[in-house]
Design a protein around this motif. Structure first.
Motif, mmCIF file in Angstrom:
data_model
loop_
_atom_site.group_PDB
_atom_site.id
_atom_site.type_symbol
_atom_site.label_atom_id
_atom_site.label_comp_id
_atom_site.label_asym_id
_atom_site.label_seq_id
_atom_site.Cartn_x
_atom_site.Cartn_y
_atom_site.Cartn_z
ATOM 1 N N VAL A 102 0.807 -1.227 0.000
ATOM 2 C CA VAL A 102 0.000 0.000 0.000
ATOM 3 C C VAL A 102 0.836 1.272 0.000
ATOM 4 O O VAL A 102 0.280 2.369 -0.138
ATOM 5 N N LEU A 103 2.137 1.165 0.163
ATOM 6 C CA LEU A 103 3.019 2.324 0.123
ATOM 7 C C LEU A 103 3.986 2.200 -1.038
ATOM 8 O O LEU A 103 4.259 1.104 -1.516
ATOM 9 N N GLU A 104 4.492 3.340 -1.470
ATOM 10 C CA GLU A 104 5.483 3.339 -2.544
ATOM 11 C C GLU A 104 6.741 2.635 -2.036
ATOM 12 O O GLU A 104 7.318 3.006 -1.015
ATOM 13 N N LYS A 105 7.171 1.591 -2.738
ATOM 14 C CA LYS A 105 8.171 0.667 -2.201
ATOM 15 C C LYS A 105 9.551 1.293 -2.040
ATOM 16 O O LYS A 105 10.271 0.981 -1.093
ATOM 17 N N ARG A 106 9.958 2.131 -2.970
ATOM 18 C CA ARG A 106 11.294 2.721 -2.855
ATOM 19 C C ARG A 106 11.393 3.571 -1.590
ATOM 20 O O ARG A 106 12.372 3.478 -0.837
ATOM 21 N N ARG A 107 10.382 4.372 -1.333
ATOM 22 C CA ARG A 107 10.404 5.223 -0.141
ATOM 23 C C ARG A 107 10.368 4.376 1.134
ATOM 24 O O ARG A 107 11.104 4.649 2.097
ATOM 25 N N LEU A 108 9.519 3.358 1.149
ATOM 26 C CA LEU A 108 9.417 2.497 2.332
ATOM 27 C C LEU A 108 10.751 1.816 2.621
ATOM 28 O O LEU A 108 11.204 1.757 3.773
ATOM 29 N N ALA A 109 11.405 1.312 1.577
ATOM 30 C CA ALA A 109 12.679 0.612 1.765
ATOM 31 C C ALA A 109 13.758 1.541 2.309
ATOM 32 O O ALA A 109 14.509 1.181 3.226
ATOM 33 N N THR A 110 13.846 2.751 1.778
ATOM 34 C CA THR A 110 14.894 3.670 2.224
ATOM 35 C C THR A 110 14.636 4.179 3.635
ATOM 36 O O THR A 110 15.572 4.377 4.412
ATOM 37 N N VAL A 111 13.365 4.384 3.999
ATOM 38 C CA VAL A 111 13.055 4.792 5.379
ATOM 39 C C VAL A 111 13.451 3.694 6.361
ATOM 40 O O VAL A 111 14.052 3.959 7.416
ATOM 41 N N LEU A 112 13.123 2.461 6.037
ATOM 42 C CA LEU A 112 13.485 1.354 6.918
ATOM 43 C C LEU A 112 15.001 1.209 7.052
ATOM 44 O O LEU A 112 15.518 0.950 8.148
ATOM 45 N N LEU A 113 15.722 1.373 5.950
ATOM 46 C CA LEU A 113 17.181 1.284 6.014
ATOM 47 C C LEU A 113 17.774 2.410 6.862
ATOM 48 O O LEU A 113 18.765 2.201 7.570
ATOM 49 N N ALA A 114 17.172 3.591 6.796
ATOM 50 C CA ALA A 114 17.647 4.692 7.634
ATOM 51 C C ALA A 114 17.457 4.370 9.116
ATOM 52 O O ALA A 114 18.338 4.642 9.948
ATOM 53 N N LEU A 115 16.324 3.756 9.457
ATOM 54 C CA LEU A 115 16.081 3.361 10.846
ATOM 55 C C LEU A 115 17.046 2.250 11.273
ATOM 56 O O LEU A 115 17.528 2.244 12.411
ATOM 57 N N THR A 116 17.321 1.319 10.367
ATOM 58 C CA THR A 116 18.295 0.268 10.669
ATOM 59 C C THR A 116 19.662 0.867 10.959
ATOM 60 O O THR A 116 20.359 0.449 11.901
ATOM 61 N N ALA A 222 -4.589 1.026 -7.008
ATOM 62 C CA ALA A 222 -5.554 1.920 -6.375
ATOM 63 C C ALA A 222 -6.356 1.227 -5.282
ATOM 64 O O ALA A 222 -6.608 1.785 -4.213
ATOM 65 N N GLU A 223 -6.752 -0.031 -5.528
ATOM 66 C CA GLU A 223 -7.554 -0.756 -4.544
ATOM 67 C C GLU A 223 -6.768 -1.016 -3.275
ATOM 68 O O GLU A 223 -7.260 -0.817 -2.166
ATOM 69 N N ALA A 224 -5.519 -1.448 -3.420
ATOM 70 C CA ALA A 224 -4.699 -1.720 -2.249
ATOM 71 C C ALA A 224 -4.361 -0.441 -1.499
ATOM 72 O O ALA A 224 -4.350 -0.413 -0.266
ATOM 73 N N ALA A 225 -4.079 0.634 -2.224
ATOM 74 C CA ALA A 225 -3.707 1.898 -1.591
ATOM 75 C C ALA A 225 -4.831 2.456 -0.732
ATOM 76 O O ALA A 225 -4.601 3.243 0.191
ATOM 77 N N ALA A 226 -6.070 2.074 -1.018
ATOM 78 C CA ALA A 226 -7.208 2.578 -0.266
ATOM 79 C C ALA A 226 -7.413 1.850 1.054
ATOM 80 O O ALA A 226 -8.255 2.256 1.864
ATOM 81 N N LEU A 227 -6.675 0.786 1.294
ATOM 82 C CA LEU A 227 -6.847 0.020 2.525
ATOM 83 C C LEU A 227 -6.319 0.791 3.732
ATOM 84 O O LEU A 227 -5.259 1.412 3.678
ATOM 85 N N SER A 228 -7.059 0.728 4.842
ATOM 86 C CA SER A 228 -6.540 1.236 6.100
ATOM 87 C C SER A 228 -5.546 0.220 6.666
ATOM 88 O O SER A 228 -5.498 -0.931 6.230
#
Length: 473
Positions: A102-116, A222-228
């Motif tokens: 449900v999130l843009e994968k590149r951004r999610l991956a880089t945020v997680l790596l920053a936290l790591t 679009a369908e997945a992005a709308a999920l809470s």
């Protein structure tokens, strides 16, 4: 089900992509066999990223003795570092990995790596044991970025070569696991355990910047992005009910990861006792033997693409059981133990790649959630195997541990025989004589309506999914 793309996604960082392996709005094109896959440079990058990140989960294992002396703690307390890391990883599999749908994968991956990276720096500078414990909990939880990158690679690959691409990326991840103990032992022996974590933090900074620059943007459907978030987690759990093939492959891998954990948890006891009496760094070097097993990952992907999932799964179970037989007989030979390590790792990696090929075909819009359910299930198997292996070794030595290690894949093989019977029984009941599809589990049929955000649209004509649907009809 995933749909074949008609144009390869651009590897550049500004190429926004949605759906499963298809450029948004692309016109209809040739069949999946003629669709080019992602560039090799991107596959290599994803493999290296997965290997470097997941290695952080295993650095503590060979460092426990040194950590005991640094903080003045006993063995049980030191062992809690590994437990906390594993619990954090399990939590990340269940709570973070589904976000890849449900999130843009590149951004999610880089945020997680920053936290790591932050967690690794905190671990390397930890003034006391409680701080180190918290740091490794953070690291373990965010390390699941590797389980977001693997479905990412599956999304980029066309159907005809998805197994090959996933196998190549997984070879990097598995090599990272197998070499982490050696790297941690040797570097800590030459410097200190703090340098291990700080060096890894520097590598994570470099990897974050490279991935941010190189990965294509991949927008969710679009369908997945709308999920809470609550709906996302519920749909992840429901996938295990919707897809019998997911349950079966997860149980297969739980047994195989359990036997993997039995071996690598107890082999250090064998190597540090008579007749070997190895030092810790020598035990770390022994882990290099297992790295040879990573070479089978690309081959397993090709076997999956060729429709050999079912027979190669059975072969892997048999090899895993036989490897423990070799290890039990060759108790006093490091060559025999090394050969057993290679065979076992090859078998475990084969079933892992084959299983991922099966589950990634279930629904292209829910691959991160499918991966979350799959990985979390077999991770439990690994934790159980590790604990059971310790008890078995304590109770009956290496002979008992080897017997336990052989029993787990043998039980999986017995379960596999029910997979063979079910298609024949179903066809006989329906009055038809149909050869089962070779590249998927025989129970790859939805037992109930799809989970929220899981696509249920019919596959396009001419795609592999259309062929499988026609066979089921």
């Amino acid at each position: 089900m995933s749909q074949p793309s008609s144009a390869a996604p651009s590897p550049g960082p500004d190429a926004a992509i949605s759906g499963s392996g298809a450029a948004a709005g692309a016109p209809a094109g040739p069949g999946p066999s003629s669709v080019p896959g992602p560039p090799r440079s991107l596959i290599v990058l994803l493999a290296v990223a997965c290997g470097l990140t997941v290695a952080n989960l295993y650095y503590a294992q060979p460092l426990l003795s040194e950590l005991r002396h640094t903080f003045g703690i006993d063995a049980v307390t030191a062992g809690s570092l590994v437990t906390v890391s594993q619990l954090g990883y399990a939590a990340g599999l269940l709570l973070i990995v589904p976000l890849g749908d449900v999130l843009e994968k590149r951004r999610l991956a880089t945020v997680l790596l920053a936290l790591t990276t932050g967690g690794l720096v905190l671990a390397g500078l930890a003034p006391g044991f409680p701080v180190l414990l918290v740091a490794l909990l953070i690291v373990g939880t965010t390390l699941v970025v590797a389980q977001i990158l693997v479905p990412f690679a599956a999304d980029l690959a066309p159907d005809a070569t998805r197994g090959k691409v996933v196998g190549q990326v997984m070879s990097g991840l598995l090599t990272g696991i197998l070499l982490s103990r050696t790297f941690g032992s040797v570097l800590a022996g030459a410097t200190s355990w703090r340098v291990v974590y700080l060096t890894s933090a520097a590598l994570m900074v470099v990897m974050t910047l490279v991935l941010r620059r190189s990965l294509p943007r991949r927008a969710p459907g679009a369908e997945a992005a709308a999920l809470s978030y609550g709906m996302l987690l519920r749909s992840t759990a429901r996938l295990l009910r919707v897809y019998p093939a997911l349950r079966r492959r997860a149980l297969y891998q739980a047994a195989m990861f359990g036997t993997f954990s039995v071996f690598w948890t107890t082999i250090s006891f064998v190597l540090t006792s008579e007749p070997f009496d190895y030092a810790q760094w020598q035990v770390g070097l022994f882990a290099l033997a297992g790295a040879g097993g990573a070479l089978v990952a690309p081959l397993a992907g090709r076997w999956a693409d060729r429709g050999l999932v079912r027979p190669m799964t059975a072969a892997a179970f048999a090899v895993a059981a036989l490897s423990f037989g070799l290890a039990g007989v060759g108790r006093h030979s490091v060559i025999a133990l090394g050969a057993a390590a290679v065979l076992l790792d090859m078998a475990v990696q084969t079933t892992l790649i084959l299983g991922q090929q099966v589950i990634y075909r279930l629904d292209g819009q829910a691959r991160s959630r499918l991966n979350s359910a799959f990985m979390a299930t077999f991770f439990v198997g690994g934790a159980v195997g590790s604990q059971a292996g310790s008890y078995a070794y304590h109770a009956g030595g290496w002979t008992a541990a080897a017997a336990l290690g052989a029993a787990l894949p043998a039980l999986a093989l017995l379960y596999w025989t029910t997979e063979l019977r079910r298609p024949r029984d179903r066809d006989r009941d329906r009055g038809r004589d149909r050869a089962p599809d070779q590249d998927r589990a025989p129970d790859l049929v939805k037992a109930e309506p799809p989970a929220p955000g899981v696509s249920s649209s019919p596959p396009p004509p001419g795609s592999p999914e259309a062929g499988r649907a026609a066979a089921d009809r």
